[in-house]
Design a protein around this motif. Sequence first.
Motif, PDB file in Angstrom:
ATOM      1  N   GLU A 146       0.832  -1.206   0.000  1.00 32.10           N
ATOM      2  CA  GLU A 146       0.000   0.000   0.000  1.00 32.10           C
ATOM      3  C   GLU A 146       0.864   1.252   0.000  1.00 32.10           C
ATOM      4  N   SER A 147       1.915   1.261   0.796  1.00 35.32           N
ATOM      5  CA  SER A 147       2.828   2.414   0.846  1.00 35.32           C
ATOM      6  C   SER A 147       3.496   2.625  -0.498  1.00 35.32           C
ATOM      7  N   GLN A 148       3.887   1.539  -1.124  1.00 38.09           N
ATOM      8  CA  GLN A 148       4.548   1.628  -2.431  1.00 38.09           C
ATOM      9  C   GLN A 148       3.607   2.218  -3.460  1.00 38.09           C
ATOM     10  N   LYS A 149       2.335   1.845  -3.426  1.00 42.91           N
ATOM     11  CA  LYS A 149       1.347   2.405  -4.361  1.00 42.91           C
ATOM     12  C   LYS A 149       1.230   3.905  -4.178  1.00 42.91           C
ATOM     13  N   ILE A 150       1.209   4.347  -2.944  1.00 46.07           N
ATOM     14  CA  ILE A 150       1.102   5.788  -2.678  1.00 46.07           C
ATOM     15  C   ILE A 150       2.341   6.514  -3.178  1.00 46.07           C
ATOM     16  N   ILE A 151       3.509   5.943  -2.938  1.00 51.65           N
ATOM     17  CA  ILE A 151       4.759   6.575  -3.387  1.00 51.65           C
ATOM     18  C   ILE A 151       4.811   6.656  -4.902  1.00 51.65           C
ATOM     19  N   GLU A 152       4.369   5.610  -5.578  1.00 51.24           N
ATOM     20  CA  GLU A 152       4.434   5.566  -7.039  1.00 51.24           C
ATOM     21  C   GLU A 152       3.440   6.504  -7.699  1.00 51.24           C
ATOM     22  N   SER A 153       2.319   6.784  -7.057  1.00 48.88           N
ATOM     23  CA  SER A 153       1.362   7.715  -7.651  1.00 48.88           C
ATOM     24  C   SER A 153       1.919   9.118  -7.478  1.00 48.88           C
ATOM     25  N   ASN A 158      -3.312  16.542  -0.311  1.00 47.80           N
ATOM     26  CA  ASN A 158      -3.032  16.786   1.108  1.00 47.80           C
ATOM     27  C   ASN A 158      -3.901  15.895   1.981  1.00 47.80           C
ATOM     28  N   TYR A 159      -5.132  15.664   1.550  1.00 48.55           N
ATOM     29  CA  TYR A 159      -6.040  14.808   2.291  1.00 48.55           C
ATOM     30  C   TYR A 159      -5.456  13.396   2.419  1.00 48.55           C
ATOM     31  N   GLN A 160      -4.915  12.865   1.297  1.00 45.95           N
ATOM     32  CA  GLN A 160      -4.312  11.529   1.318  1.00 45.95           C
ATOM     33  C   GLN A 160      -3.082  11.509   2.223  1.00 45.95           C
ATOM     34  N   ARG A 161      -2.335  12.600   2.235  1.00 48.98           N
ATOM     35  CA  ARG A 161      -1.155  12.663   3.102  1.00 48.98           C
ATOM     36  C   ARG A 161      -1.559  12.644   4.575  1.00 48.98           C
ATOM     37  N   ILE A 162      -2.609  13.388   4.899  1.00 48.03           N
ATOM     38  CA  ILE A 162      -3.074  13.415   6.296  1.00 48.03           C
ATOM     39  C   ILE A 162      -3.576  12.035   6.703  1.00 48.03           C
ATOM     40  N   LEU A 163      -4.351  11.381   5.802  1.00 46.98           N
ATOM     41  CA  LEU A 163      -4.828  10.033   6.093  1.00 46.98           C
ATOM     42  C   LEU A 163      -3.661   9.062   6.259  1.00 46.98           C
TER      43      LEU A 163
END
Length: 190
Positions: A146-153, A158-163
């Motif tokens: 899941e972390s890798q998916k976020i990094i690759e996108s 900002n909302y996703q970063r806070i979550l």
Amino acid sequence: MTHLEAQSYIMPFIEHKVPHDKQEDFVLHMKSCKKCHEELEIYYTLLVGMRQLDNKEELSTDFSKDLDRELKSLSHGVRNRKSFKVSAFSIVLSSILIIGLFFYAGFLNKIYSFEQFIKSAEQGDYYFKDSFEGVMLLEDKDEVEESQKIIESKNVSNYQRILGYKKLVNDYDRLMEIGEELNNVEITTD
């Protein structure tokens, strides 16, 4: 090839009937022996010329060039057969090597699987997924993936970063709980 052997193949050469295993020797001898080449040229001129007259074909103007062309053709045929044999041998050898490597890789895979089985039997369930599946996958998700998916996108709001930060804090707390649980586990030796 001796002079006598080469001369015995003059008629078969003119009739295109020199055995395949003698063609290379015949051509080499005719190119290197002036005496035999002259004799071949005489026979070739007489017999081919008579054949052309009998068949009412146009008579050749240069039998020497025709003879050289036929010798080259025979030489090329010999080379082509040799290269075919070499290429066929190469293909067969390559196929055998590939099949051998395939079986070798399969054999190594079986050895690796056997070794892993032995390790599993010796170590018990301590190191394996069956024992820690609930711990490794929080909320039925692989956190690393899941972390890798976020990094690759590339577009992360900002909302996703806070979550993500809140999730990180929660995961950190959960990991600390798991660490405490593991500290409380009794270690037994067999």
